[in-house]
Design a protein around this motif. Sequence first.
Motif, PDB file in Angstrom:
ATOM      1  N   MET A   1      21.196 -23.941  23.524  1.00  0.00           N
ATOM      2  CA  MET A   1      22.330 -24.837  23.464  1.00  0.00           C
ATOM      3  C   MET A   1      21.770 -25.717  22.021  1.00  0.00           C
ATOM      4  N   THR A   2      22.199 -26.499  21.302  1.00  0.00           N
ATOM      5  CA  THR A   2      22.269 -27.169  20.299  1.00  0.00           C
ATOM      6  C   THR A   2      22.751 -28.430  20.729  1.00  0.00           C
ATOM      7  N   LEU A   3      21.215 -29.366  20.372  1.00  0.00           N
ATOM      8  CA  LEU A   3      21.929 -31.148  20.702  1.00  0.00           C
ATOM      9  C   LEU A   3      22.233 -31.781  19.680  1.00  0.00           C
ATOM     10  N   THR A   4      23.354 -32.347  19.410  1.00  0.00           N
ATOM     11  CA  THR A   4      24.209 -33.129  18.562  1.00  0.00           C
ATOM     12  C   THR A   4      23.809 -34.740  18.368  1.00  0.00           C
ATOM     13  N   THR A   5      23.166 -35.402  17.095  1.00  0.00           N
ATOM     14  CA  THR A   5      23.170 -37.158  17.844  1.00  0.00           C
ATOM     15  C   THR A   5      24.268 -37.956  17.640  1.00  0.00           C
ATOM     16  N   ALA A   6      24.416 -37.952  18.250  1.00  0.00           N
ATOM     17  CA  ALA A   6      25.833 -39.462  17.457  1.00  0.00           C
ATOM     18  C   ALA A   6      25.517 -40.305  16.582  1.00  0.00           C
TER      19      ALA A   6
ATOM     20  N   LYS B   1      20.595 -44.835   9.018  1.00  0.00           N
ATOM     21  CA  LYS B   1      21.102 -43.382   8.217  1.00  0.00           C
ATOM     22  C   LYS B   1      21.507 -43.232   9.931  1.00  0.00           C
ATOM     23  N   GLY B   2      22.389 -44.386  10.539  1.00  0.00           N
ATOM     24  CA  GLY B   2      23.257 -43.758  12.075  1.00  0.00           C
ATOM     25  C   GLY B   2      22.795 -43.614  12.691  1.00  0.00           C
ATOM     26  N   GLU B   3      21.855 -43.661  13.862  1.00  0.00           N
ATOM     27  CA  GLU B   3      20.845 -43.613  14.251  1.00  0.00           C
ATOM     28  C   GLU B   3      20.828 -45.663  14.597  1.00  0.00           C
ATOM     29  N   ILE B   4      20.610 -45.708  16.061  1.00  0.00           N
ATOM     30  CA  ILE B   4      20.698 -46.723  16.719  1.00  0.00           C
ATOM     31  C   ILE B   4      18.824 -46.653  17.035  1.00  0.00           C
ATOM     32  N   VAL B   5      18.099 -47.589  16.826  1.00  0.00           N
ATOM     33  CA  VAL B   5      16.508 -47.581  16.293  1.00  0.00           C
ATOM     34  C   VAL B   5      15.817 -48.260  17.444  1.00  0.00           C
TER      35      VAL B   5
END
Length: 183
Positions: A1-6, A31-35
Amino acid sequence: MTLTTAKWTIDEYHHMIDAGILSSRKVELLKGEIVEMSPEGEPHAYCSHEAAEYLANLLGDRATIRQAKPITLPNDSEPEPDVAIVQRLGREYREHHPYAEDIFWLIEYANSSLPKDLETKSKIYAEAGILEYWVVNLQKLHLVVFREPLDGEYATKFTLTEGIIQPLAFPDISVSVEQIINR
């Protein structure tokens, strides 16, 4: 299963902020990720504040010094650098955070966030075309200077522990490395 980050756009991120969804969290968009942002310890808070005061006095009305405020970059990033030396656009900043073209250079103070600041953020800033980026390594008390963005990375990187540096945007200004790292 591949996980995709929103991934999130800057507009979506701003909608979350406006809706209060992120109000209890210290985060930035990279880069589109909330960190999550690292907590600011005493050395970090002291050194970044003192450096900002020093630069404000040194540069006078040639630039605005913003401390821990967002900047908006085209690669779906809205980081909050510790010190941003930006153009004096006054009330224009009521409408938007500084864009890459408004930024003279950026400074991050890093202890626990050192890998993120040296790797992730240096690439984000280079991709955005920010000409100069400094990282103060609080563990070793040295200044890492990144210059000349090229193909999403900085072509030049060097480390200083003392002496004088002239920022690319202000070659007539001599900045004391010791004042920036608060040695």
